[in-house]
Write a protein that holds these residues in place. Structure first.
Motif, PDB file in Angstrom:
ATOM      1  N   GLY A 148      12.883   0.690  17.144  1.00  0.00           N
ATOM      2  CA  GLY A 148      11.678   1.024  17.883  1.00  0.00           C
ATOM      3  C   GLY A 148      11.929   1.192  19.367  1.00  0.00           C
ATOM      4  N   LEU A 167       0.783   9.267  -5.519  1.00  0.00           N
ATOM      5  CA  LEU A 167       0.766  10.639  -5.003  1.00  0.00           C
ATOM      6  C   LEU A 167       2.056  11.396  -5.314  1.00  0.00           C
ATOM      7  CD1 LEU A 167      -0.807  10.092  -1.447  1.00  0.00           C
ATOM      8  CD2 LEU A 167      -1.967  10.442  -3.609  1.00  0.00           C
ATOM      9  N   ALA A 186      -4.733  10.251  -0.462  1.00  0.00           N
ATOM     10  CA  ALA A 186      -4.656   8.781  -0.522  1.00  0.00           C
ATOM     11  C   ALA A 186      -6.052   8.187  -0.683  1.00  0.00           C
ATOM     12  CB  ALA A 186      -3.981   8.248   0.739  1.00  0.00           C
ATOM     13  N   ALA A 221       1.634   7.756   9.953  1.00  0.00           N
ATOM     14  CA  ALA A 221       2.666   7.272  10.884  1.00  0.00           C
ATOM     15  C   ALA A 221       4.059   7.654  10.414  1.00  0.00           C
ATOM     16  CB  ALA A 221       2.557   5.765  11.024  1.00  0.00           C
ATOM     17  N   ARG A 222       4.971   7.795  11.362  1.00  0.00           N
ATOM     18  CA  ARG A 222       6.364   8.072  11.029  1.00  0.00           C
ATOM     19  C   ARG A 222       7.323   7.200  11.834  1.00  0.00           C
ATOM     20  NH1 ARG A 222       4.074   9.474   7.488  1.00  0.00           N
ATOM     21  NH2 ARG A 222       3.872  11.501   6.504  1.00  0.00           N
ATOM     22  N   SER A 223       6.806   6.176  12.485  1.00  0.00           N
ATOM     23  CA  SER A 223       7.650   5.243  13.234  1.00  0.00           C
ATOM     24  C   SER A 223       6.804   4.004  13.508  1.00  0.00           C
ATOM     25  CB  SER A 223       8.105   5.872  14.556  1.00  0.00           C
ATOM     26  OG  SER A 223       6.999   6.008  15.424  1.00  0.00           O
ATOM     27  N   PRO A 224       7.436   2.883  13.900  1.00  0.00           N
ATOM     28  CA  PRO A 224       6.647   1.684  14.213  1.00  0.00           C
ATOM     29  C   PRO A 224       5.675   1.931  15.359  1.00  0.00           C
ATOM     30  CG  PRO A 224       9.004   1.202  14.268  1.00  0.00           C
ATOM     31  CD  PRO A 224       8.876   2.647  13.991  1.00  0.00           C
ATOM     32  N   GLU A 225       6.076   2.789  16.316  1.00  0.00           N
ATOM     33  CA  GLU A 225       5.177   3.105  17.429  1.00  0.00           C
ATOM     34  C   GLU A 225       3.946   3.857  16.912  1.00  0.00           C
ATOM     35  OE1 GLU A 225       8.526   4.136  17.606  1.00  0.00           O
ATOM     36  OE2 GLU A 225       9.095   2.313  18.672  1.00  0.00           O
ATOM     37  N   ARG A 246      -4.410   0.563   6.014  1.00  0.00           N
ATOM     38  CA  ARG A 246      -3.007   0.605   5.560  1.00  0.00           C
ATOM     39  C   ARG A 246      -2.649   1.996   5.033  1.00  0.00           C
ATOM     40  NH1 ARG A 246      -4.451  -4.450   2.420  1.00  0.00           N
ATOM     41  NH2 ARG A 246      -4.561  -5.973   4.081  1.00  0.00           N
ATOM     42  N   ALA A 247      -3.591   2.595   4.318  1.00  0.00           N
ATOM     43  CA  ALA A 247      -3.319   3.948   3.800  1.00  0.00           C
ATOM     44  C   ALA A 247      -3.176   4.933   4.955  1.00  0.00           C
ATOM     45  CB  ALA A 247      -4.449   4.383   2.875  1.00  0.00           C
ATOM     46  N   LEU A 250       5.892   9.396   2.822  1.00  0.00           N
ATOM     47  CA  LEU A 250       5.000   8.354   3.324  1.00  0.00           C
ATOM     48  C   LEU A 250       5.884   7.387   4.107  1.00  0.00           C
ATOM     49  CD1 LEU A 250       2.760   7.697   0.212  1.00  0.00           C
ATOM     50  CD2 LEU A 250       2.328   9.215   2.137  1.00  0.00           C
ATOM     51  N   TYR A 251       5.267   6.511   4.875  1.00  0.00           N
ATOM     52  CA  TYR A 251       6.071   5.705   5.783  1.00  0.00           C
ATOM     53  C   TYR A 251       5.712   4.218   5.709  1.00  0.00           C
ATOM     54  CZ  TYR A 251       8.258   4.116  10.108  1.00  0.00           C
ATOM     55  OH  TYR A 251       9.028   3.448  11.019  1.00  0.00           O
ATOM     56  N   GLU A 275      11.693   2.175   7.023  1.00  0.00           N
ATOM     57  CA  GLU A 275      12.581   1.882   8.143  1.00  0.00           C
ATOM     58  C   GLU A 275      12.462   0.407   8.486  1.00  0.00           C
ATOM     59  OE1 GLU A 275      13.124   5.934  10.631  1.00  0.00           O
ATOM     60  OE2 GLU A 275      11.476   4.684  11.273  1.00  0.00           O
ATOM     61  N   ARG A 312      17.354   3.199  11.491  1.00  0.00           N
ATOM     62  CA  ARG A 312      16.953   3.806  12.765  1.00  0.00           C
ATOM     63  C   ARG A 312      18.104   3.856  13.774  1.00  0.00           C
ATOM     64  NH1 ARG A 312      11.769   2.638  15.555  1.00  0.00           N
ATOM     65  NH2 ARG A 312      11.405   4.846  15.420  1.00  0.00           N
ATOM     66  N   TYR A 333       7.229   0.347   7.525  1.00  0.00           N
ATOM     67  CA  TYR A 333       8.201  -0.292   8.405  1.00  0.00           C
ATOM     68  C   TYR A 333       8.328  -1.764   7.996  1.00  0.00           C
ATOM     69  CZ  TYR A 333      10.656  -1.783  12.555  1.00  0.00           C
ATOM     70  OH  TYR A 333      11.598  -2.302  13.404  1.00  0.00           O
ATOM     71  N   MET A 393       0.834  -1.207   0.000  1.00  0.00           N
ATOM     72  CA  MET A 393       0.000   0.000   0.000  1.00  0.00           C
ATOM     73  C   MET A 393       0.867   1.255   0.000  1.00  0.00           C
ATOM     74  SD  MET A 393      -2.764   1.711   0.071  1.00  0.00           S
ATOM     75  CE  MET A 393      -4.153   0.608   0.298  1.00  0.00           C
ATOM     76  N   ALA A 394       1.922   1.247   0.811  1.00  0.00           N
ATOM     77  CA  ALA A 394       2.792   2.428   0.892  1.00  0.00           C
ATOM     78  C   ALA A 394       3.473   2.687  -0.454  1.00  0.00           C
ATOM     79  CB  ALA A 394       3.836   2.231   1.993  1.00  0.00           C
ATOM     80  N   LEU A 433      -0.496  16.289   6.860  1.00  0.00           N
ATOM     81  CA  LEU A 433      -0.774  14.846   6.928  1.00  0.00           C
ATOM     82  C   LEU A 433      -2.247  14.567   6.622  1.00  0.00           C
ATOM     83  CD1 LEU A 433       1.261  13.605  10.035  1.00  0.00           C
ATOM     84  CD2 LEU A 433       1.909  13.626   7.640  1.00  0.00           C
ATOM     85  N   LYS A 441      10.561  13.642   7.704  1.00  0.00           N
ATOM     86  CA  LYS A 441       9.509  12.629   7.831  1.00  0.00           C
ATOM     87  C   LYS A 441       8.177  13.141   7.293  1.00  0.00           C
ATOM     88  CE  LYS A 441      11.213  10.216  11.937  1.00  0.00           C
ATOM     89  NZ  LYS A 441      10.914  10.043  13.358  1.00  0.00           N
ATOM     90  N   LEU A 445       0.802   4.043  -2.919  1.00  0.00           N
ATOM     91  CA  LEU A 445       0.455   5.447  -2.663  1.00  0.00           C
ATOM     92  C   LEU A 445       1.616   6.371  -3.035  1.00  0.00           C
ATOM     93  CD1 LEU A 445      -1.439   5.297   0.751  1.00  0.00           C
ATOM     94  CD2 LEU A 445      -2.394   5.780  -1.492  1.00  0.00           C
ATOM     95  N   ASP A 503      -2.617  14.624   3.035  1.00  0.00           N
ATOM     96  CA  ASP A 503      -2.057  13.383   2.463  1.00  0.00           C
ATOM     97  C   ASP A 503      -3.070  12.256   2.545  1.00  0.00           C
ATOM     98  OD1 ASP A 503       0.277  14.607   1.909  1.00  0.00           O
ATOM     99  OD2 ASP A 503       1.417  13.748   3.576  1.00  0.00           O
ATOM    100  N   LEU A 508       2.728   3.595  13.961  1.00  0.00           N
ATOM    101  CA  LEU A 508       1.897   2.639  13.210  1.00  0.00           C
ATOM    102  C   LEU A 508       0.958   1.893  14.147  1.00  0.00           C
ATOM    103  CD1 LEU A 508       4.278   0.984  10.579  1.00  0.00           C
ATOM    104  CD2 LEU A 508       2.186   2.235  10.126  1.00  0.00           C
ATOM    105  N   ALA A 555       0.327   4.431   6.321  1.00  0.00           N
ATOM    106  CA  ALA A 555       1.390   4.929   5.430  1.00  0.00           C
ATOM    107  C   ALA A 555       1.442   6.452   5.420  1.00  0.00           C
ATOM    108  CB  ALA A 555       1.176   4.405   4.014  1.00  0.00           C
ATOM    109  N   THR A 556       0.292   7.107   5.550  1.00  0.00           N
ATOM    110  CA  THR A 556       0.294   8.572   5.441  1.00  0.00           C
ATOM    111  C   THR A 556       0.484   9.275   6.784  1.00  0.00           C
ATOM    112  OG1 THR A 556      -2.110   8.480   5.514  1.00  0.00           O
ATOM    113  CG2 THR A 556      -1.118   8.745   3.350  1.00  0.00           C
ATOM    114  N   GLU A 611      -7.754  -1.597   3.316  1.00  0.00           N
ATOM    115  CA  GLU A 611      -7.020  -0.639   2.465  1.00  0.00           C
ATOM    116  C   GLU A 611      -6.941   0.712   3.159  1.00  0.00           C
ATOM    117  OE1 GLU A 611      -7.365   0.048  -1.595  1.00  0.00           O
ATOM    118  OE2 GLU A 611      -6.902  -2.009  -2.138  1.00  0.00           O
TER     119      GLU A 611
END
Lengths: 296, 385
Positions: free
Chosen positions: B261, A38, B41, B62-66, B55-56, A195-196, A45, A182, A198, A30-31, B34, A191, A34, B37, B68, B59-60, B52
């Protein structure tokens, strides 16, 4: 300004990656989807050796776009990442023309595009081939934090300002993939522009599928044994560095090369160095954990 | 009446802003960028497919696993289905579950809904169930909230800028150093192409190298989550740094802390330091550190001690070892949890013995606030006074 994306659904992305032997999680698919639609950079990461760089390679091979790689390192600056003037040629040209031309004309001449050495970022923006180039900014966490400032203009507007020439805009938006292990925190500004996704360690089924795809000669039962062993090793809280998928593939290839079809204590002890790359971890596993890991 | 996918997508799109507000309300920073974004999306995905959209959103936003994990949890709370069945979740949206969380107020139109409607709305879900500070395992080290962690990271960056000793990327004109060809060419052009002088440049200091010695003994237990957030942040803003945990023994935990993380690192380190109970002998830990790792110190490194100063060893040894280490490092910083307590004086055993060698005495609050560092004033006879 959004480039012509080579996919119109997440299934297209999944097929494209699968065609290059890359098995991706739905969230990663998905990432990527997108990011292409986009026209935004994708920051990936994850643990080392889990296939972050491979994403770019698979996309380049699947789409036919050129893979332009910028490997980051400490001290990386604009000269290595964006552009540099060809100083030697400039000095030579100045010497050759100093008597014939005015200083202003000479300045215009030596600061023209002819004397510009394009580095990966500028090369990706100047690319006008029929397929979108794939710009891989690899291990951005290795570069200094100040370097991220350089990336901001490139990643948000897809343009570079060369003071002597003006602003150079992208002919087509490249697909930008930024990877990070990381080892340090990236700036919020960088950031925000991405888009992100992991990439974590794969679960057992996914790791077996990766082994089946990459090394089909192993056969499913042996691939499953290898993957199960690696999964157990990763769960050990005492290890300081856990093996990634790259290590699993290296180890499996080594076992294949040695014509092994079973994981005996002797086989594992002699080849464990392919899987675990830390001296203390290696000693600990060999001396204290090997039997328990094999018994399970 | 069943809606078509287009009508459903339009209704869902109108709720995306509510989802972003919901996240903000729970302390997750979602700026306008954001939110846009996510809106963009939404235009290119099958919006009626619940997974979907999930997940979108990840992706738009989050900026870290935490992040997410947080977004996924919040997604389940906001876009909850009204009547969850025990089987696998439905792949599409239940249209009855689109309402945003209830806001208090007697005039809210939502309060006038029928009972069954109210039961089916997300308001019926106990929204307070998610907590970033929830325990992750049996040990006492707990992750701090994402908001607190962000604040500490900002503080760690300020700290790094203040103590920068290593050359960064920026270069400045200087009399020595390497030749700056660009400037030389410019200088030459200013004089009609005549080569007047070779211009030189040097990198400016903008990076720091920390060596952290973290006291994980029993007396620091109540502060350890806070201090671990600080340790993790200092390591994440300075790639060259290393961290050692000490109580009755010294152990390097850099690789564990750097593990991907913050939450995962908290679990791993918590598991490791759980065994480190009991008292501490700071002097012995410093001696062990100097013997085993002293070679890594240099004039560009900063030694950071994170300890309350309670010590079961000899205070003379602390003084001796710190004096020895002070010769080998550029700077010594002590971070203690009590600097902001009324009447605080650095008079506890090891801290009293060490005060002559310390350059800066700080508290964790210095990293948690947005204000510049406010070091505890040391007397003029000390190194940092």
């Amino acid at each position: 300004m959004i480039g012509t994306e080579p996919w119109s659904s997440t299934e297209d992305v999944e097929r494209l990656l699968a065609g290059q032997q890359y098995i991706a999680d739905p969230s990663l698919v998905m990432a990527i989807y997108l990011s292409g639609r986009l026209g935004k950079p994708l920051l990936v990461e994850g643990e080392p050796g889990c296939g972050k760089t491979e994403i770019a390679k698979a996309l380049a091979a699947g789409t036919g776009g050129e893979l332009i790689r910028l490997q980051c390192f400490e001290g990386l600056d604009a000269r290595s990442a964006l552009y540099e003037w060809d100083y030697a040629r400039q000095l030579l040209t100045i010497r050759l023309h100093e008597t014939r031309e005015t200083p202003e004309a000479l300045e215009r001449e030596v600061f023209s595009e002819r004397f510009l050495l394009k580095r990966p970022l500028l090369r990706a923006l100047s690319d006008d081939s029929p397929h979108r180039p794939i710009l891989l900014i690899d291990e951005v966490d290795r570069a200094d934090e100040e370097f991220e400032g350089l990336l901001l203009e490139v990643l948000s507007d897809y343009q570079v300002t060369v003071p002597e020439l003006g602003t150079i805009r992208a002919k087509q938006v490249p697909f930008v993939l930024i990877t990070s292990n990381r080892t340090r925190d990236l700036s919020d500004a960088l950031k925000r522009r991405c888009l992100y996704a992991y990439v974590d360690y794969p679960d057992l089924e996914k790791e077996v599928a990766i082994l089946d795809k990459r090394l089909p000669e192993l056969g499913d039962p042996f691939a499953r044994k290898i993957a199960s062993f690696v999964q157990r090793v990763r769960q050990d809280p005492e290890l300081s560095k856990r093996p990634g998928v790259a290590e699993t593939l290296d180890w499996a290839a080594a076992l294949l090369d040695l014509d092994r079809t079973e994981l005996s204590a002797e086989t594992v002890a002699t080849t464990l160095g392919f899987l675990v790359k830390d001296a203390q971890d290696l000693r600990y596993l060999r001396e204290q954990r090997l039997e328990a890991l094999l018994e399970k | 009446m069943l809606e078509g996918p287009q009508a459903l997508a339009a209704r869902l799109r109108s709720r995306l802003g509510g989802f972003c507000r919901f996240l903000r309300h729970r302390g997750f920073p979602v700026g306008i960028g954001l939110e846009l974004d996510l809106g963009q999306a939404a235009d290119v995905i099958r919006l009626w497919d619940r997974e979907e959209l999930r997940r979108a959103s990840g992706a738009t936003l989050a900026r870290s696993p935490e992040d997410l994990r947080f977004v996924n949890d919040a997604f389940d709370l906001y876009w909850t289905t009204a009547d969850p069945s025990p089987g696998p979740p439905s792949p599409t949206f239940d249209l009855t579950a689109l309402a945003p969380p209830k806001r208090p107020g007697p005039t809210s139109p939502r309060t006038r809904r029928s009972g069954s409607e109210a039961e089916r709305s997300p308001v019926a879900i106990p929204l307070g169930t998610y907590s970033a500070a929830a325990p992750s395992s049996g040990h006492s080290l707990r992750p701090v909230s994402p908001k607190d962690l962000r604040a500490v990271r900002h503080g760690a960056r300020r700290f790094r800028r203040r103590l920068a000793t290593l050359p960064g990327r920026r270069r400045a004109h200087s009399h020595g150093g390497s030749i700056d060809l660009r400037d030389t060419v410019r200088q030459s052009l200013r004089h009609g192409g005549e080569w007047v002088e070779l211009r030189r440049e040097r990198p400016q200091a903008s990076r720091a190298e920390f060596v952290l010695l973290w006291d994980v003994s029993g007396s620091m237990r109540e502060h350890e989550s806070r201090f671990f957030a600080l340790v993790h942040s200092l390591l994440s803003v300075s790639r060259r740094s290393r961290v050692f945990a000490f109580s009755t023994r010294l152990e390097e935990i850099t690789a564990m802390v750097r593990r991907s993380g913050y939450r995962r690192a908290t679990e791993t380190v918590g598991h490791r330091i759980d065994r480190a109970d009991g008292g501490t002998r700071i002097g012995h830990a410093l001696a062990e550190f100097a013997e085993k790792y002293g070679a890594m110190l240099g004039p560009t490194s900063t030694l950071v001690l994170l300890s309350d100063g309670w010590d079961l060893g000899e205070s003379g040894l602390v003084q001796e070892e710190l004096a020895h280490l002070a010769h080998r490092t550029g700077c010594i910083v002590w971070i203690t949890p009590y600097t902001r307590r009324p009447g605080f004086e650095p008079s506890v055993g090891a801290l009293r013995a060490a005060r002559r060698q310390i350059d800066l005495l700080l508290g964790p609050e210095d990293f948690e606030s947005r204000w510049p560092l406010r070091p505890f004033p040391l007397s003029p006879t000390t190194r940092g006074g």
